[in-house]
Design an enzyme around this catalytic site. Sequence first.
Site, PDB file in Angstrom:
ATOM      1  CG  ASP A  18      -1.960  -8.868   3.577  1.00  0.00           C
ATOM      2  OD1 ASP A  18      -3.091  -8.450   3.284  1.00  0.00           O
ATOM      3  OD2 ASP A  18      -1.132  -8.190   4.218  1.00  0.00           O
ATOM      4  CG  ASP A  20      -2.530  -2.735   1.690  1.00  0.00           C
ATOM      5  OD1 ASP A  20      -2.348  -2.887   0.472  1.00  0.00           O
ATOM      6  OD2 ASP A  20      -3.457  -2.055   2.162  1.00  0.00           O
TER       7      ASP A  20
END
Length: 271
Positions: A18, A20
Amino acid sequence: MSEYVSVASTGPSAAFFDLDRTLISGSSAFALATAARSMKMMPTHELVRDAMTAATFKFRGDHDTGASDNARDRILGFVEGQRQDDLLALNERVLPTLLGKIRPEARRLVDIHRHAGRATYIVSAAPHEIVEPLAISLGMTHGIGTKGKVVDGIYTGELDGPFTYGQGKVDAIEEIARFEGYDLRLCYAYSDSSSDLPMLSAVGHPVAVNPDSKLERHAKDHGWPIVIFSQRTKTVIRRTATGVASAGVAAATFAAGLELGTRRAGKAFWR
Protein backbone atom coordinates in the site's frame (compact mmCIF):
# COMPACT_ATOMS: atom_id res chain seq x y z
CA MET A 1 23.56 -12.43 0.43
CA SER A 2 23.12 -14.46 3.62
CA GLU A 3 20.88 -11.77 5.12
CA TYR A 4 18.30 -12.49 2.43
CA VAL A 5 18.26 -16.27 2.67
CA SER A 6 15.28 -16.37 5.02
CA VAL A 7 13.08 -14.44 2.58
CA ALA A 8 14.26 -16.17 -0.58
CA SER A 9 11.46 -17.18 -2.91
CA THR A 10 10.54 -20.85 -3.17
CA GLY A 11 8.48 -20.09 -6.29
CA PRO A 12 7.16 -17.17 -8.34
CA SER A 13 6.00 -14.55 -5.87
CA ALA A 14 5.67 -10.83 -5.25
CA ALA A 15 5.36 -8.27 -2.46
CA PHE A 16 2.50 -5.76 -2.66
CA PHE A 17 2.75 -2.46 -0.80
CA ASP A 18 0.00 0.00 0.00
CA LEU A 19 1.18 3.58 -0.54
CA ASP A 20 -0.32 6.09 1.90
CA ARG A 21 0.92 5.71 5.48
CA THR A 22 2.65 2.45 4.57
CA LEU A 23 5.38 3.18 2.03
CA ILE A 24 5.10 6.91 2.68
CA SER A 25 4.19 8.97 5.69
CA GLY A 26 1.08 11.02 5.00
CA SER A 27 -1.09 11.18 1.90
CA SER A 28 -0.17 11.04 -1.78
CA ALA A 29 -3.52 12.69 -2.61
CA PHE A 30 -2.51 15.91 -0.90
CA ALA A 31 0.81 16.01 -2.78
CA LEU A 32 -1.03 15.46 -6.07
CA ALA A 33 -3.65 18.08 -5.28
CA THR A 34 -1.00 20.64 -4.32
CA ALA A 35 0.88 20.05 -7.59
CA ALA A 36 -2.36 20.26 -9.57
CA ARG A 37 -3.21 23.55 -7.88
CA SER A 38 0.23 24.97 -8.73
CA MET A 39 -0.35 24.02 -12.39
CA LYS A 40 -3.80 25.65 -12.32
CA MET A 41 -5.49 22.27 -12.83
CA MET A 42 -7.48 22.55 -9.59
CA PRO A 43 -9.03 25.51 -7.74
CA THR A 44 -8.06 26.21 -4.12
CA HIS A 45 -11.39 25.17 -2.61
CA GLU A 46 -11.07 21.73 -4.22
CA LEU A 47 -7.53 21.43 -2.88
CA VAL A 48 -8.78 22.01 0.66
CA ARG A 49 -11.63 19.52 0.19
CA ASP A 50 -9.30 16.86 -1.18
CA ALA A 51 -6.88 17.38 1.70
CA MET A 52 -9.68 16.69 4.18
CA THR A 53 -10.88 13.68 2.19
CA ALA A 54 -7.38 12.23 2.07
CA ALA A 55 -7.01 12.64 5.81
CA THR A 56 -10.10 10.55 6.61
CA PHE A 57 -10.81 8.28 3.64
CA LYS A 58 -8.61 5.28 4.40
CA PHE A 59 -9.68 5.04 8.02
CA ARG A 60 -13.36 4.50 7.24
CA GLY A 61 -12.67 0.91 6.29
CA ASP A 62 -13.62 -1.35 3.45
CA HIS A 63 -17.21 -1.59 4.66
CA ASP A 64 -17.88 2.07 3.87
CA THR A 65 -18.92 1.82 0.22
CA GLY A 66 -20.05 5.43 0.25
CA ALA A 67 -16.54 6.61 1.07
CA SER A 68 -15.11 4.33 -1.61
CA ASP A 69 -17.55 5.53 -4.25
CA ASN A 70 -16.92 9.15 -3.33
CA ALA A 71 -13.14 8.74 -3.57
CA ARG A 72 -13.48 7.01 -6.93
CA ASP A 73 -15.73 9.76 -8.23
CA ARG A 74 -13.35 12.45 -6.95
CA ILE A 75 -10.40 10.87 -8.79
CA LEU A 76 -12.34 10.41 -12.02
CA GLY A 77 -13.89 13.85 -11.73
CA PHE A 78 -10.46 15.42 -11.31
CA VAL A 79 -9.04 13.84 -14.47
CA GLU A 80 -12.17 14.12 -16.65
CA GLY A 81 -11.47 16.41 -19.57
CA GLN A 82 -7.77 16.70 -18.69
CA ARG A 83 -5.03 15.75 -21.10
CA GLN A 84 -3.12 12.66 -20.06
CA ASP A 85 0.13 14.44 -20.89
CA ASP A 86 -0.73 17.16 -18.37
CA LEU A 87 -1.27 14.63 -15.58
CA LEU A 88 2.00 12.91 -16.44
CA ALA A 89 3.72 16.30 -16.33
CA LEU A 90 2.70 16.66 -12.67
CA ASN A 91 5.28 14.02 -11.80
CA GLU A 92 7.99 16.66 -12.07
CA ARG A 93 6.51 18.19 -8.92
CA VAL A 94 4.82 15.19 -7.27
CA LEU A 95 7.63 12.61 -7.41
CA PRO A 96 10.22 14.60 -5.42
CA THR A 97 7.59 15.22 -2.73
CA LEU A 98 6.57 11.56 -2.50
CA LEU A 99 10.16 10.31 -2.58
CA GLY A 100 10.88 12.60 0.35
CA LYS A 101 8.07 10.93 2.28
CA ILE A 102 9.25 7.34 1.76
CA ARG A 103 9.77 5.69 5.13
CA PRO A 104 13.39 4.49 5.39
CA GLU A 105 12.20 1.17 6.83
CA ALA A 106 9.86 0.70 3.88
CA ARG A 107 12.64 1.41 1.37
CA ARG A 108 14.82 -1.17 3.10
CA LEU A 109 11.97 -3.67 3.05
CA VAL A 110 11.47 -3.19 -0.69
CA ASP A 111 15.18 -3.84 -1.18
CA ILE A 112 14.98 -7.03 0.90
CA HIS A 113 12.26 -8.44 -1.31
CA ARG A 114 13.93 -7.26 -4.51
CA HIS A 115 17.27 -8.86 -3.60
CA ALA A 116 15.42 -12.05 -2.67
CA GLY A 117 14.27 -12.21 -6.30
CA ARG A 118 10.71 -11.22 -5.54
CA ALA A 119 8.75 -8.76 -7.68
CA THR A 120 7.60 -5.64 -5.84
CA TYR A 121 4.52 -3.51 -6.51
CA ILE A 122 2.84 -0.41 -5.14
CA VAL A 123 -0.93 -0.90 -5.01
CA SER A 124 -2.86 2.33 -4.50
CA ALA A 125 -6.13 4.05 -5.35
CA ALA A 126 -4.08 7.00 -6.58
CA PRO A 127 -3.88 7.59 -10.36
CA HIS A 128 -1.74 5.03 -12.18
CA GLU A 129 0.13 7.86 -13.90
CA ILE A 130 1.55 8.84 -10.49
CA VAL A 131 1.91 5.39 -8.91
CA GLU A 132 3.84 3.76 -11.76
CA PRO A 133 6.63 6.39 -12.02
CA LEU A 134 7.01 6.36 -8.22
CA ALA A 135 7.42 2.58 -8.22
CA ILE A 136 10.00 2.74 -11.01
CA SER A 137 11.88 5.49 -9.15
CA LEU A 138 12.16 3.14 -6.17
CA GLY A 139 13.48 0.29 -8.30
CA MET A 140 10.23 -1.64 -7.91
CA THR A 141 8.66 -3.82 -10.60
CA HIS A 142 5.53 -1.76 -11.26
CA GLY A 143 2.89 0.45 -9.71
CA ILE A 144 -0.77 -0.52 -9.71
CA GLY A 145 -3.07 2.50 -9.57
CA THR A 146 -6.49 3.59 -10.70
CA LYS A 147 -6.64 3.97 -14.47
CA GLY A 148 -8.94 6.42 -16.19
CA LYS A 149 -10.15 5.75 -19.72
CA VAL A 150 -8.35 7.90 -22.31
CA VAL A 151 -9.71 8.75 -25.76
CA ASP A 152 -7.58 10.86 -28.11
CA GLY A 153 -5.31 11.77 -25.20
CA ILE A 154 -8.20 13.07 -23.03
CA TYR A 155 -9.66 11.42 -19.92
CA THR A 156 -13.34 10.56 -20.32
CA GLY A 157 -14.11 10.36 -16.60
CA GLU A 158 -14.67 6.58 -16.78
CA LEU A 159 -12.65 3.76 -15.25
CA ASP A 160 -10.34 1.67 -17.40
CA GLY A 161 -9.99 -1.29 -15.04
CA PRO A 162 -10.73 -1.78 -11.33
CA PHE A 163 -10.80 1.07 -8.84
CA THR A 164 -7.80 -0.08 -6.83
CA TYR A 165 -9.30 0.23 -3.38
CA GLY A 166 -10.68 -2.53 -1.16
CA GLN A 167 -11.72 -5.52 -3.28
CA GLY A 168 -10.45 -3.67 -6.35
CA LYS A 169 -6.88 -4.18 -5.14
CA VAL A 170 -7.51 -7.92 -4.95
CA ASP A 171 -8.91 -7.93 -8.49
CA ALA A 172 -5.78 -6.13 -9.69
CA ILE A 173 -3.22 -8.36 -7.95
CA GLU A 174 -5.07 -11.53 -8.96
CA GLU A 175 -4.95 -10.43 -12.59
CA ILE A 176 -1.22 -9.74 -12.32
CA ALA A 177 -0.65 -13.05 -10.53
CA ARG A 178 -2.38 -14.92 -13.35
CA PHE A 179 -0.39 -13.07 -16.00
CA GLU A 180 3.00 -13.40 -14.26
CA GLY A 181 2.44 -16.82 -12.73
CA TYR A 182 2.73 -15.70 -9.11
CA ASP A 183 1.53 -18.02 -6.37
CA LEU A 184 -0.39 -15.70 -4.02
CA ARG A 185 0.20 -18.16 -1.18
CA LEU A 186 3.90 -17.24 -1.43
CA CYS A 187 3.26 -13.50 -1.77
CA TYR A 188 3.51 -10.71 0.82
CA ALA A 189 1.27 -7.69 1.35
CA TYR A 190 1.75 -4.64 3.57
CA SER A 191 -0.80 -2.04 4.66
CA ASP A 192 -1.82 0.23 7.52
CA SER A 193 -5.56 0.25 6.83
CA SER A 194 -8.50 -2.06 7.45
CA SER A 195 -9.69 -1.06 3.99
CA ASP A 196 -6.91 -3.34 2.73
CA LEU A 197 -8.09 -6.42 4.61
CA PRO A 198 -9.18 -8.00 1.29
CA MET A 199 -5.68 -7.59 -0.17
CA LEU A 200 -3.95 -8.75 2.99
CA SER A 201 -6.22 -11.79 3.22
CA ALA A 202 -5.51 -12.70 -0.42
CA VAL A 203 -1.81 -13.47 0.17
CA GLY A 204 0.03 -16.01 2.24
CA HIS A 205 2.12 -13.47 4.15
CA PRO A 206 0.09 -10.42 5.27
CA VAL A 207 1.80 -7.80 7.43
CA ALA A 208 0.06 -4.91 9.23
CA VAL A 209 2.16 -1.73 9.22
CA ASN A 210 1.24 1.07 11.65
CA PRO A 211 -2.28 -0.43 11.64
CA ASP A 212 -5.52 1.34 12.39
CA SER A 213 -7.50 -0.14 15.30
CA LYS A 214 -9.66 -2.46 13.20
CA LEU A 215 -6.70 -3.87 11.30
CA GLU A 216 -4.72 -4.28 14.51
CA ARG A 217 -7.53 -6.31 16.10
CA HIS A 218 -7.84 -8.48 13.00
CA ALA A 219 -4.09 -9.04 12.83
CA LYS A 220 -3.92 -10.09 16.47
CA ASP A 221 -6.88 -12.44 16.06
CA HIS A 222 -5.31 -14.10 13.02
CA GLY A 223 -1.68 -14.14 14.13
CA TRP A 224 -0.45 -11.69 11.51
CA PRO A 225 2.81 -9.82 12.15
CA ILE A 226 2.29 -6.21 13.23
CA VAL A 227 5.09 -3.68 12.88
CA ILE A 228 5.44 0.00 13.58
CA PHE A 229 7.51 2.12 11.23
CA SER A 230 8.63 5.15 13.20
CA GLN A 231 8.06 8.63 11.83
CA ARG A 232 11.53 10.06 12.41
CA THR A 233 14.06 7.25 12.66
CA LYS A 234 14.97 3.96 11.03
CA THR A 235 13.61 2.04 14.01
CA VAL A 236 11.11 -0.74 13.57
CA ILE A 237 9.24 -1.72 16.73
CA ARG A 238 7.80 -5.22 16.73
CA ARG A 239 4.48 -4.99 18.55
CA THR A 240 3.05 -8.46 18.43
CA ALA A 241 3.54 -11.90 16.95
CA THR A 242 1.11 -14.65 17.79
CA GLY A 243 2.87 -17.99 17.77
CA VAL A 244 6.19 -19.17 16.45
CA ALA A 245 5.09 -19.07 12.80
CA SER A 246 4.18 -15.39 12.92
CA ALA A 247 7.39 -14.51 14.71
CA GLY A 248 9.30 -16.41 12.06
CA VAL A 249 7.64 -14.54 9.22
CA ALA A 250 8.38 -11.22 10.90
CA ALA A 251 11.99 -12.18 11.56
CA ALA A 252 12.48 -13.32 7.99
CA THR A 253 10.99 -10.14 6.63
CA PHE A 254 12.62 -7.52 8.79
CA ALA A 255 15.93 -8.97 10.02
CA ALA A 256 18.16 -7.57 7.29
CA GLY A 257 19.69 -4.24 8.23
CA LEU A 258 17.80 -3.98 11.51
CA GLU A 259 18.95 -4.48 15.06
CA LEU A 260 17.48 -7.64 16.54
CA GLY A 261 16.24 -7.13 20.08
CA THR A 262 15.36 -9.55 22.85
CA ARG A 263 13.24 -12.63 22.23
CA ARG A 264 10.88 -13.53 25.03
CA ALA A 265 8.38 -16.41 25.12
CA GLY A 266 8.44 -16.84 21.35
CA LYS A 267 7.83 -13.14 20.67
CA ALA A 268 10.30 -10.98 18.77
CA PHE A 269 10.88 -7.30 19.43
CA TRP A 270 12.81 -4.80 17.30
CA ARG A 271 13.94 -1.54 18.82
